[in-house]
Design an enzyme around this catalytic site. Structure first.
Site, PDB file in Angstrom:
ATOM      1  CG  HIS A   1      -1.752   1.208   1.406  1.00  0.00           C
ATOM      2  ND1 HIS A   1      -3.084   1.272   1.068  1.00  0.00           N
ATOM      3  CD2 HIS A   1      -1.448   2.446   1.909  1.00  0.00           C
ATOM      4  CE1 HIS A   1      -3.558   2.476   1.336  1.00  0.00           C
ATOM      5  NE2 HIS A   1      -2.582   3.210   1.846  1.00  0.00           N
ATOM      6  CD  GLU A   2       1.837   3.646   3.727  1.00  0.00           C
ATOM      7  OE1 GLU A   2       2.150   4.700   3.133  1.00  0.00           O
ATOM      8  OE2 GLU A   2       0.805   3.559   4.417  1.00  0.00           O
TER       9      GLU A   2
ATOM     10  CD  GLU B   1      -4.722   6.992   0.840  1.00  0.00           C
ATOM     11  OE1 GLU B   1      -4.265   5.842   0.716  1.00  0.00           O
ATOM     12  OE2 GLU B   1      -4.187   7.871   1.538  1.00  0.00           O
TER      13      GLU B   1
END
Length: 675
Positions: free
Chosen positions: A460-461, A489
């Protein structure tokens, strides 16, 4: 502001430093420098000079802009001001949240407030505002990005109230400062006042999980008066569970305990008052700016455009998921009744993680330690290399940290290198100066192996990192994640899919003892486990988003009772009841960082799911997939209109015009969740 650093940095166990380094080629000697590579930060007090220099340079640029005729140079110089100030803000925020040295943390904290106050001055500087107005109105911007930059800067100025009469502008400045201080106080309370619960005996927590908690002891209690009179002083081992949100979630997976839940969701009590003040200050700010609520003020520049558009989207999604979420709730309740041998047992809020975890283990026989054996950190770092090499033809190289550059000896710095393009850098300061992008991955616990949910977080990061590393914009104001909140996001949500795909995992997930790759059967079991209660998780995210919009929506004549408001929303939009007296939302820091913007996670999930199914899923590691991701999406940052960007990338159907704003198409998400 985005947190900037100089390539991907990860906290990891000291014992793995050499192993992790072996995953990448290594560059030369270590020069002496300051924190994050800034010479001025060789000592904690260097933050004072850091702020002074930024103020001095930005004042020089303000004077320079005041003498310029209408031209694109005005935008370039203002972009340099933004970069100068953001370098200080991002460095100070990173330091005060991660540095182990109290002096550095304190100095960074002071620097953060000083530079924020200067930012308020810049945001209300009429020289800058008048210059951008002229440049925009006289049509001197020669490129689409320059025109978009000029418009964005003007809107940013007006969001700060610069166009208001002097008395109202001063009031807006005061409110913005108050809001910043309240937000900081809220976060500090969450960090410093988590609460704790003592669990006896320690055997209530599985042995392999006990290392996560502090051991404590007490005199073992006896069962009756006669035994107590024996004066036996046998000690009984227990565990102290500090009920911060992360530890609380871990603990409730292993023990269904009312006290743990109550304490964990009743701290910090001080934030009830802080949140009330924040709601009032934001509401007053919005009304001073001519909006009916803070929600509308915050959402107006985004794709969604208004609270009404977002709330309609959320309520429709809530209705769509309700039936399936109800079925999942009944399955959990029936399971509890079977396990406890109580036909009328009711599900309590502290049961959720515990019985869901038990059901997943029973059906799929997943052992956390067995799964983690395939994810040693060194292999996970190789996994990042697999992604960038397969998709983009690039590789990571470890760069030695300069003496004083890092806040901890176990931090690693990586640069992204392309055989044809060299080191992939971000264009900043109007495109004249190349800087290496920093992205920070911070692990809450130093460990040799990652659980699979940690791998998902890492990916995700990493999506955020790639958004920054691969963006190519004329202005740093648009670089990487500096995009409309609705889509910020999306890359991070997209790369979560990669963490669940066997075709990706088999490339790097290897048992460090045997050298065997992760079995396909195990990956299928992981996916099946994840897909057991998808509607429950989606319903929770919808509830969070509606709660956020309600708290910062239109206010009544009386101050809002946030505890009863949140409890009512929980009952209305989830199957779970609310425990009287609890107030978990007072530690929900997204209310500070994403006030009236939490919905953007659901927008991004919809966009990412569509991109995955339409673009990536067929061949997730192909160069053609990577080229599409980079050339049609990641490289543009915020330089293009996000709705046009998404439609050009995937097709017109990815977004829907609704009520004067834009909402995502939910068909791909519904397919994923099984609605």
């Amino acid at each position: 502001m985005n947190q900037l650093s100089a390539s991907a940095m990860l906290s990891r166990a000291a014992s793995l430093r050499r192993a992790a380094a072996a995953a990448f080629s290594t560059a030369a000697a270590r020069p002496e420098t300051g924190l994050y590579g800034f010479d001025v930060l060789r000592t904690a007090k260097g933050f004072r000079r850091f702020v002074d220099d930024a103020i001095e340079r930005s004042d020089e640029l303000v004077a320079y802009i005041g003498q310029l005729p209408p031209s694109a140079e005005i935008v370039r110089a203002m972009d340099e001001i933004s970069n100068t100030v953001c370098s200080v803000i991002d460095s100070a925020e990173l330091c005060r949240n991660t540095h182990p040295d109290k002096e550095f943390m304190d100095e960074a904290d002071k620097a953060s407030m000083r530079i924020y106050e200067h930012l308020q001055y810049l945001n209300t500087n009429t020289t800058l505002y008048n210059a951008i107005l002229k440049a925009e109105s006289e049509g001197v911007m020669l490129t689409e990005e320059a025109r978009r930059a000029a418009t964005t800067l003007r809107v940013d100025f007006e969001k700060g109230g610069i166009h208001l009469p002097k008395d109202k502008l001063e009031h807006v400045n005061h409110l913005n400062l108050e809001i910043a201080q309240l937000g900081r106080k809220f976060s500090e309370n969450v960090m410093n006042k988590p609460g704790f619960v003592d669990i006896y005996p320690a055997s209530r927590i599985p042995r392999n999980m006990q290392r996560h908690f502090k051991s404590i002891h007490r005199i073992k209690p006896w069962g009756d008066e006669e035994q107590r009179n024996q004066m036996d002083t046998t000690k009984q081992k227990g565990l102290r569970i500090v009920t911060d949100s992360g530890t609380l979630s871990t603990a409730l997976r292993w023990v269904s305990d009312e006290e743990v839940y109550l304490v964990g969701n009743s701290e910090p009590r001080e934030n009830i008052t802080v949140l009330g003040k924040l709601i009032n200050a934001r509401d007053e700010l919005a009304k001073t700016m001519g909006c009916k609520s803070y929600g509308d003020f915050a959402i107006r520049p985004n794709m969604a455009a208004s609270v009404d558009v977002v709330m309609s989207f959320l309520k429709d999604l809530s209705g769509a998921v309700r039936h399936k979420a109800g079925e999942e709730f009944k399955r959990i309740q029936d399971f509890k009744r079977t396990v406890c041998n109580e036909k009328s047992a009711k599900l309590e809020p502290w049961d959720e993680d515990y019985f869901i975890g038990m059901m997943k283990s029973a059906v799929h026989n997943l052992d956390v330690s067995v799964v983690a054996a395939y994810f040693p950190l060194s292999q996970c770092l190789k996994g990042l290399n697999v992604l960038v090499e397969s998709l983009f033809g690039a590789t990571f190289h470890q760069i030695p940290m300069g003496d004083g550059e890092s806040w901890h000896p176990d931090v690693m710095k990586l640069s992204l290198h392309h055989p044809d393009e060299g080191v992939l850098t971000l264009l900043s300061e109007g495109g004249d100066d190349c800087k290496t992008q920093i992205t920070s991955f911070h692990s809450s616990k130093i460990m040799a192996r990652l659980n699979h949910w940690d791998v998902e977080t890492l990916f995700h990061e990493f999506g955020h990192a790639l958004h920054s590393l691969l963006s190519r914009t004329e202005y740093q104001h648009f670089s990487g994640t500096r995009v409309a909140l609705d889509v910020a996001e999306t890359p991070s949500n997209l790369f979560e899919f990669y963490a669940w795909d066997y075709r990706v995992l088999r490339k790097f997930a290897v048992d460090e003892t045997t050298g065997d790759p992760i079995p396909e059967k195990l990956v299928k079991a992981l996916n099946a486990s994840r897909n057991m209660f998808p509607a429950t998780e989606l319903q929770r995210q919808i509830f969070y988003s509606i709660m956020d919009l309600t708290l910062f929506g239109e206010q009544g004549s009386k101050p809002m009772d946030t505890i009863s408001t949140v409890a009512d929303l929980r009952r209305k939009h989830t199957s779970w009841k609310c425990v009287e007296g609890t107030h978990w939302h007072t530690r929900f820091t997204h209310l500070i960082n994403y006030g009236a913007g939490y919905y953007s996670y659901l927008y991004a999930r919809c966009f990412a799911t569509t991109i995955w199914q339409e673009v990536c899923q067929g061949d997730p590691l192909s160069r053609s997939t990577g080229s599409a991701l980079r050339d049609k999406f990641l490289k543009h940052g915020g330089a293009k209109d996000p709705s046009a960007l998404l439609k050009d990338f995937v097709g017109d159907s990815i977004i829907i015009n609704s009520g004067g704003g834009i909402i995502p198409d939910i068909s791909s998400l519904c397919k994923e969740v099984g609605l």
